[in-house]
Enzyme design. Structure first.
Site, PDB file in Angstrom:
ATOM      1  CB  ALA A 328      -0.975  -0.041   1.183  1.00 47.79           C
ATOM      2  CB  SER A 329       0.119   4.685   1.184  1.00 40.99           C
ATOM      3  OG  SER A 329      -1.031   4.838   0.382  1.00 40.99           O
ATOM      4  CB  THR A 330       4.340   1.374   3.482  1.00 40.09           C
ATOM      5  OG1 THR A 330       4.308   0.199   2.671  1.00 40.09           O
ATOM      6  CG2 THR A 330       3.282   1.287   4.570  1.00 40.09           C
TER       7      THR A 330
END
Length: 634
Positions: A328-330
């Site tokens: 995801a956004s990591t």
């Protein structure tokens, strides 16, 4: 007539000749038999002396293996994580049992075994062993069982009660997925083990650290020669070669940090991995739920094992190293660096976000998580607010080939841990990967999904923590590892097969990305701004929300309306302090419903590790008034 017969009978000369002939024949027969006897005696006593003296000794002497003591396992502060406790085991030497089936039936009656244990009990007795090597039937006998066996010993030839050390894990549940466990040697284990070195050993590492460091922990077998009576009972010891104990193992794991991580995730399905970026040592590797590994040492019963297997929360599954999730956004800080390195953006590049992104000549809208958009954003703000539209743009400009190649440099799609047993490599997709996996071409829309850590991209929590550690180190690679010391030998970098350090065209780009990650915590619009309250150190972090299922074009995500296992995963990565990173962390909460659950847990883990050290550093730093007082004294 009568005189002729008398003359014949009284012919002494003829009778003497007959006697002599018979005597000679008898003497020849005796000589032949005596020669045969002497020849056989010479053959047995001289020619075959070595063979038969060995057989003779075998009837009264026996060589017995002496299993080594297994090495202990400690955490970084020398707290015992795996120890050996004295216990009594029941063994049988099949070759010394008069009637194996009858002996086993008698043992079942004496021990009072339940029906579900009888089949396992008899199966163990027939497990493939070296000749005259004892087979383990039961472990950890009770005092009542030992007494019953002693009373009936004369009825049980070949059966023995042996005193041995049994593995025990004081913190078995919290450490279950780190340490693994030892268990009885199985048929498949015998195929990979050195049978001579495992003579007399009944247990072997099955998972985790116990499995990876089996050779170091096991040691070397010893032997002793004993004299026995006709019943095979040892009378005295004639010779001994002592065993070599296994080496103790000190891990980089901090048991207090591990326990806290497990406590914070109790009741949830998830994982936490914390790494020291300066050394690569893994400080915590939590996977929940866990299980009691002590059950497996003595042999878990079928009912309990079936319950673990059927549990929907999968307690036997090590999520920290085997769980593969969309990051995801990591991944957005790495996407920023990829865009800068490949020249598709600059730090000043801005993108207007109306709440979605559209590919050229394509009507489909790839939505930002904030439906009405963030307006115009540059790289730093895009990281801060986790803007999807900006990174859709970066991903499209990069293309999947350059994107995939750059992410491999951070360890995605690779298994770079030094000694973590069972670690998976995840999936870092590319055109070639998809063609080989599905036989289909790569589509531009799939690049956009990968650009925000979704789609085919899958990573383990260990990989995410490793990438965060490399980011904290500004590109310097140190392979993550669990062993701190093996015996008296320190395990320290540089390690073999370490990936090359990541060198950017402009080293200042590392600082720019760090500033964006600090904004995530410190800025009023940062996605983890709630963490700034009371923060006593600088932290760089990034939240993430991974979709479990795909929404339609006009659907809106609402966690409260979904079944729990369809909700989004919550992710968080961080490192601190920013200028001198001492810990990097990655965590995931399955179906957490959003990143608001993960970030506070990450903050508590960082506090646990850093605040104690900061307080200690403060206490060791002389105060100004103390320095002034010391100066006046002189």
């Amino acid at each position: 007539m009568r005189s002729r017969r008398r003359a014949t009978l009284n012919n002494t000369q003829e009778e003497l000749g007959l006697f002599r002939r018979r005597s000679i024949v008898a003497m020849v027969v005796v000589l032949i038999m005596l020669s045969t006897l002497v020849g056989r005696l010479v053959y047995l006593q001289v020619i075959k002396h070595d063979v038969f003296i060995t057989r003779s000794d075998s009837n009264r002497m026996r060589v017995e293996p002496l299993p080594p003591n297994r090495g202990l396992i400690f955490d970084r502060n020398h707290k015992v994580l795996a120890e050996n406790r004295p216990t009594y085991n029941l063994t049988i030497v099949r070759e010394r049992a008069d009637d194996l089936d009858q002996t086993l039936d008698l043992l079942v009656d004496i021990l009072g075994l339940s029906d579900d244990k009888i089949d396992t009990f008899k199966k163990r007795s027939r497990q493939r062993q070296r000749p005259y090597q004892p087979a383990l039937l039961m472990s950890d006998l009770s005092e009542a069982q030992i007494a019953s066996l002693a009373v009936n010993r004369y009825r049980l030839p070949g059966v023995s009660v042996e005193a041995q050390l049994l593995r025990y894990y004081p913190e078995s549940v919290a450490m279950s997925h780190v340490l693994g466990y030892v268990g009885r040697i199985s048929e498949s284990d015998l195929e990979r083990l050195d049978s001579s070195n495992y003579a007399g050993t009944h247990f072997v590492g099955k998972l985790g650290v116990e499995r990876f460091y089996e050779n170091e922990l096991h040691g070397k077998v010893g032997y002793r020669t004993v004299e026995t009576n006709a019943r095979g009972r040892a009378l005295r010891e004639l010779d001994r070669t002592p065993p070599e104990s296994g080496r103790n193992l000190t891990l980089t794991i901090d048991s207090d940090l591990q326990a806290l991580g497990y406590k914070l995730l109790t009741g949830k399905r998830g994982a936490i991995v914390a790494i020291n970026p300066q050394t690569g040592g893994i400080l915590a590797m939590v996977s929940t739920p866990g299980y009691d590994t002590n059950q497996f040492v003595t042999g878990i019963d079928s009912k309990s094992y079936r319950a673990l297997q059927d549990d929907l929360d999968l307690p036997l599954y090590n999520r920290a190293v085997r769980g593969q999730y969309p990051p995801a956004s990591t991944v957005k800080p790495y996407m920023s660096l990829a865009g800068l390195e490949n020249g598709v953006i600059t730090p000043q590049t801005t993108v207007y976000d109306p709440g979605y992104y559209k590919l050229p000549n394509d009507s489909r809208r790839y939505r930002n998580w904030l439906r009405w958009g963030h307006g115009r954003v540059d790289m730093r703000r895009a990281i801060r607010v986790s803007n999807d539209t900006y990174f859709y743009t970066v991903a499209h400009r990069l293309g999947i080939s350059r994107l995939s190649e750059f992410m491999h440099r951070f360890g995605y799609g690779e298994a770079h841990s030094l000694d973590v047993w069972g670690a998976q490599s995840g999936i870092m997709p590319s055109q070639e990967w998809k063609r080989g996996r599905f036989g289909k071409p790569w589509y531009p829309g799939e690049t956009l999904s990968v650009g925000i850590g979704q789609g085919y991209w899958l990573a383990t929590p260990l990989q995410m923590a490793t990438a965060a550690s490399v980011l904290a180190n500004k590109g310097k690679w140190i392979r993550p590892h669990l062993a701190k010391e093996i015996g008296d030998t320190e395990v320290a970098p540089p390690f073999p097969e370490t990936p090359p350090d990541i060198e950017l065209k402009n080293s200042n780009w590392w600082n720019l990305v760090d500033q964006g990650l600090e904004d995530v915590i410190q800025s009023g619009e940062g996605t983890a701004r709630s963490l700034q309250q009371g923060l006593q150190y600088t932290m760089a972090g990034k939240t993430g929300t991974a979709q479990v299922f795909t929404l339609g074009q006009n659907q809106k995500y609402n966690a409260s309306e979904l079944r729990e296992r369809l909700r989004d995963h919550a992710l968080f990565i961080a490192f601190a302090p920013v200028d001198d990173p001492q810990i990097a962390i990655a965590l995931i909460i399955e179906n957490g419903g959003g990143d608001h659950l993960a970030a506070p847990i990450g903050r508590k883990m960082l506090d646990e590790w850093l605040l104690l050290r900061l307080d200690k550093a403060d206490s060791e730093t002389p105060r100004l008034d103390e320095l002034a007082r010391g100066a006046s004294d002189h």
